[in-house]
Design a protein around this motif. Structure first.
Motif, PDB file in Angstrom:
ATOM      1  N   SER A  15       0.841  -1.209   0.000  1.00  0.00           N
ATOM      2  CA  SER A  15       0.000   0.000   0.000  1.00  0.00           C
ATOM      3  C   SER A  15       0.871   1.252   0.000  1.00  0.00           C
ATOM      4  CB  SER A  15      -0.921   0.028   1.218  1.00  0.00           C
ATOM      5  OG  SER A  15      -1.921  -0.948   1.110  1.00  0.00           O
ATOM      6  N   ALA A  16       1.951   1.222   0.767  1.00  0.00           N
ATOM      7  CA  ALA A  16       2.865   2.365   0.809  1.00  0.00           C
ATOM      8  C   ALA A  16       3.539   2.577  -0.549  1.00  0.00           C
ATOM      9  CB  ALA A  16       3.904   2.174   1.902  1.00  0.00           C
ATOM     10  N   ILE A  17       3.903   1.506  -1.216  1.00  0.00           N
ATOM     11  CA  ILE A  17       4.523   1.615  -2.545  1.00  0.00           C
ATOM     12  C   ILE A  17       3.530   2.179  -3.549  1.00  0.00           C
ATOM     13  CG2 ILE A  17       5.446   0.263  -4.479  1.00  0.00           C
ATOM     14  CD1 ILE A  17       6.735  -1.581  -2.338  1.00  0.00           C
ATOM     15  N   ILE A  18       2.295   1.690  -3.492  1.00  0.00           N
ATOM     16  CA  ILE A  18       1.254   2.195  -4.393  1.00  0.00           C
ATOM     17  C   ILE A  18       0.992   3.672  -4.118  1.00  0.00           C
ATOM     18  CG2 ILE A  18      -1.215   2.023  -4.939  1.00  0.00           C
ATOM     19  CD1 ILE A  18      -0.862  -1.039  -4.534  1.00  0.00           C
ATOM     20  N   ALA A  19       0.942   4.053  -2.838  1.00  0.00           N
ATOM     21  CA  ALA A  19       0.724   5.458  -2.479  1.00  0.00           C
ATOM     22  C   ALA A  19       1.865   6.323  -3.001  1.00  0.00           C
ATOM     23  CB  ALA A  19       0.583   5.603  -0.970  1.00  0.00           C
ATOM     24  N   LYS A  20       3.082   5.858  -2.838  1.00  0.00           N
ATOM     25  CA  LYS A  20       4.243   6.622  -3.317  1.00  0.00           C
ATOM     26  C   LYS A  20       4.180   6.810  -4.834  1.00  0.00           C
ATOM     27  CE  LYS A  20       9.164   6.263  -3.935  1.00  0.00           C
ATOM     28  NZ  LYS A  20       9.963   5.218  -4.466  1.00  0.00           N
ATOM     29  N   ASN A  21       3.896   5.748  -5.548  1.00  0.00           N
ATOM     30  CA  ASN A  21       3.802   5.843  -7.008  1.00  0.00           C
ATOM     31  C   ASN A  21       2.663   6.752  -7.442  1.00  0.00           C
ATOM     32  OD1 ASN A  21       5.993   4.168  -7.409  1.00  0.00           O
ATOM     33  ND2 ASN A  21       4.750   2.320  -7.566  1.00  0.00           N
ATOM     34  N   GLU A  22       1.556   6.687  -6.745  1.00  0.00           N
ATOM     35  CA  GLU A  22       0.406   7.545  -7.069  1.00  0.00           C
ATOM     36  C   GLU A  22       0.722   9.010  -6.789  1.00  0.00           C
ATOM     37  OE1 GLU A  22      -3.457   8.079  -8.546  1.00  0.00           O
ATOM     38  OE2 GLU A  22      -2.240   6.259  -8.501  1.00  0.00           O
ATOM     39  N   ILE A  23       1.443   9.278  -5.713  1.00  0.00           N
ATOM     40  CA  ILE A  23       1.838  10.650  -5.396  1.00  0.00           C
ATOM     41  C   ILE A  23       2.757  11.198  -6.481  1.00  0.00           C
ATOM     42  CG2 ILE A  23       3.246  12.044  -3.809  1.00  0.00           C
ATOM     43  CD1 ILE A  23       1.997  10.380  -1.519  1.00  0.00           C
ATOM     44  N   VAL A  24       3.735  10.399  -6.886  1.00  0.00           N
ATOM     45  CA  VAL A  24       4.657  10.841  -7.936  1.00  0.00           C
ATOM     46  C   VAL A  24       3.901  11.102  -9.231  1.00  0.00           C
ATOM     47  CG1 VAL A  24       6.584  10.081  -9.399  1.00  0.00           C
ATOM     48  CG2 VAL A  24       6.691   9.749  -6.931  1.00  0.00           C
ATOM     49  N   LYS A  25       2.997  10.188  -9.584  1.00  0.00           N
ATOM     50  CA  LYS A  25       2.206  10.359 -10.813  1.00  0.00           C
ATOM     51  C   LYS A  25       1.323  11.598 -10.733  1.00  0.00           C
ATOM     52  CE  LYS A  25      -1.544   7.926 -11.876  1.00  0.00           C
ATOM     53  NZ  LYS A  25      -2.426   6.789 -12.166  1.00  0.00           N
ATOM     54  N   SER A  26       0.731  11.839  -9.594  1.00  0.00           N
ATOM     55  CA  SER A  26      -0.168  12.990  -9.448  1.00  0.00           C
ATOM     56  C   SER A  26       0.588  14.310  -9.442  1.00  0.00           C
ATOM     57  CB  SER A  26      -0.984  12.864  -8.163  1.00  0.00           C
ATOM     58  OG  SER A  26      -1.870  11.784  -8.247  1.00  0.00           O
ATOM     59  N   VAL A  27       1.722  14.355  -8.757  1.00  0.00           N
ATOM     60  CA  VAL A  27       2.488  15.605  -8.681  1.00  0.00           C
ATOM     61  C   VAL A  27       3.001  16.002 -10.059  1.00  0.00           C
ATOM     62  CG1 VAL A  27       4.630  16.607  -7.765  1.00  0.00           C
ATOM     63  CG2 VAL A  27       3.074  15.393  -6.255  1.00  0.00           C
ATOM     64  N   ARG A  28       3.296  15.043 -10.881  1.00  0.00           N
ATOM     65  CA  ARG A  28       3.756  15.329 -12.237  1.00  0.00           C
ATOM     66  C   ARG A  28       2.614  15.703 -13.178  1.00  0.00           C
ATOM     67  NH1 ARG A  28       7.967  10.322 -12.975  1.00  0.00           N
ATOM     68  NH2 ARG A  28       9.545  11.126 -11.536  1.00  0.00           N
ATOM     69  N   GLY A  29       1.387  15.484 -12.745  1.00  0.00           N
ATOM     70  CA  GLY A  29       0.235  15.724 -13.611  1.00  0.00           C
ATOM     71  C   GLY A  29      -0.277  17.146 -13.570  1.00  0.00           C
ATOM     72  N   LYS A  30      -1.159  17.433 -14.496  1.00  0.00           N
ATOM     73  CA  LYS A  30      -1.718  18.777 -14.635  1.00  0.00           C
ATOM     74  C   LYS A  30      -2.736  19.096 -13.556  1.00  0.00           C
ATOM     75  CE  LYS A  30      -1.126  18.744 -19.614  1.00  0.00           C
ATOM     76  NZ  LYS A  30      -1.798  18.670 -20.907  1.00  0.00           N
ATOM     77  N   ARG A  31      -3.422  18.102 -13.066  1.00  0.00           N
ATOM     78  CA  ARG A  31      -4.482  18.362 -12.078  1.00  0.00           C
ATOM     79  C   ARG A  31      -3.902  18.878 -10.768  1.00  0.00           C
ATOM     80  NH1 ARG A  31      -6.283  13.453 -14.419  1.00  0.00           N
ATOM     81  NH2 ARG A  31      -8.052  13.854 -15.792  1.00  0.00           N
ATOM     82  N   PHE A  32      -2.786  18.315 -10.334  1.00  0.00           N
ATOM     83  CA  PHE A  32      -2.149  18.785  -9.101  1.00  0.00           C
ATOM     84  C   PHE A  32      -1.650  20.210  -9.280  1.00  0.00           C
ATOM     85  CE2 PHE A  32       1.477  19.326  -6.256  1.00  0.00           C
ATOM     86  CZ  PHE A  32       0.890  19.021  -5.043  1.00  0.00           C
ATOM     87  N   LEU A  33      -1.037  20.483 -10.411  1.00  0.00           N
ATOM     88  CA  LEU A  33      -0.546  21.828 -10.691  1.00  0.00           C
ATOM     89  C   LEU A  33      -1.707  22.822 -10.737  1.00  0.00           C
ATOM     90  CD1 LEU A  33       1.851  23.649 -11.409  1.00  0.00           C
ATOM     91  CD2 LEU A  33       1.443  23.066 -13.807  1.00  0.00           C
ATOM     92  N   ALA A  34      -2.800  22.436 -11.369  1.00  0.00           N
ATOM     93  CA  ALA A  34      -3.974  23.307 -11.424  1.00  0.00           C
ATOM     94  C   ALA A  34      -4.518  23.562 -10.020  1.00  0.00           C
ATOM     95  CB  ALA A  34      -5.053  22.687 -12.306  1.00  0.00           C
TER      96      ALA A  34
END
Length: 187
Positions: A15-34
């Motif tokens: 779960s921690a690995i999935i959370a880490k990967n999801e955080i990295v994917k989200s931070v690199r995405g446009k929605r987080f920046l928006a």
């Protein structure tokens, strides 16, 4: 007994690995920046409006200042969770990564917990940035940090958990992230 504990610890690690990967994917995405830009713009507007009207923050009481800033906290939770949390599950189907993810020996509950944790942490991080801006303003103009800010942030974190849960319901049954975002914000 020992094998069961190992399975539970392994589920937590996954779960921690999935959370880490999801955080990295989200931070690199446009929605987080928006979301981050939206929070910064609204904070800046709230900060600048008293100066544009000619009053400034000097004449306002601490209660008025907190009311000005914290009245928008609920809106931020809804928008940030709508943009970040509501697409966590649906994006797996939309990008066709679920076909790979669900064939791995990882439980669906482990995947869900990891994605939920990532969505909560990202939303709480953006809200924390907003609250840090509020703390800075109260320190500059009133030389104090009200303890009810901590209570308010805690209540907003509870609201983030609830809103993320609702957005995950939509994310689990919808097939398009854009529709999921709209339904999550409206709900």
């Amino acid at each position: 007994m020992m094998a069961r504990m190992y399975v539970e610890l392994d589920d937590f690690r996954q779960s921690a690995i999935i959370a880490k990967n999801e955080i990295v994917k989200s931070v690199r995405g446009k929605r987080f920046l928006a979301s981050a830009i939206l929070v910064a713009i609204v904070w800046a507007l709230i900060t600048l409006v008293p100066f544009l009207t000619g009053k400034g923050w000097d004449v306002l009481t601490l209660g008025d200042m907190l009311s000005s800033y914290l009245s928008y906290a609920n809106m931020f939770v809804v928008l940030v969770v709508g943009l970040i949390g509501s697409v966590a599950l649906v994006s797996e189907y939309e990008e066709r990564t679920a076909l790979i993810l669900f064939t791995r020996p990882v439980k669906k509950t482990t995947i869900f917990i990891g994605k939920f944790l990532a969505s909560f942490l990202l939303s709480a991080l953006l809200l924390l940035a907003y609250y840090i801006g509020v703390v800075a303003m109260t320190l500059i103009y009133h030389q104090t940090i009200p303890l009810n800010l901590v209570e308010s942030f805690g209540m907003c974190c509870c609201y983030i958990v609830a809103a993320t849960g609702i957005s995950f319901i939509f994310s689990a049954v919808m097939k398009r992230s854009s529709i999921c975002i709209i339904f999550s914000i409206l709900a």
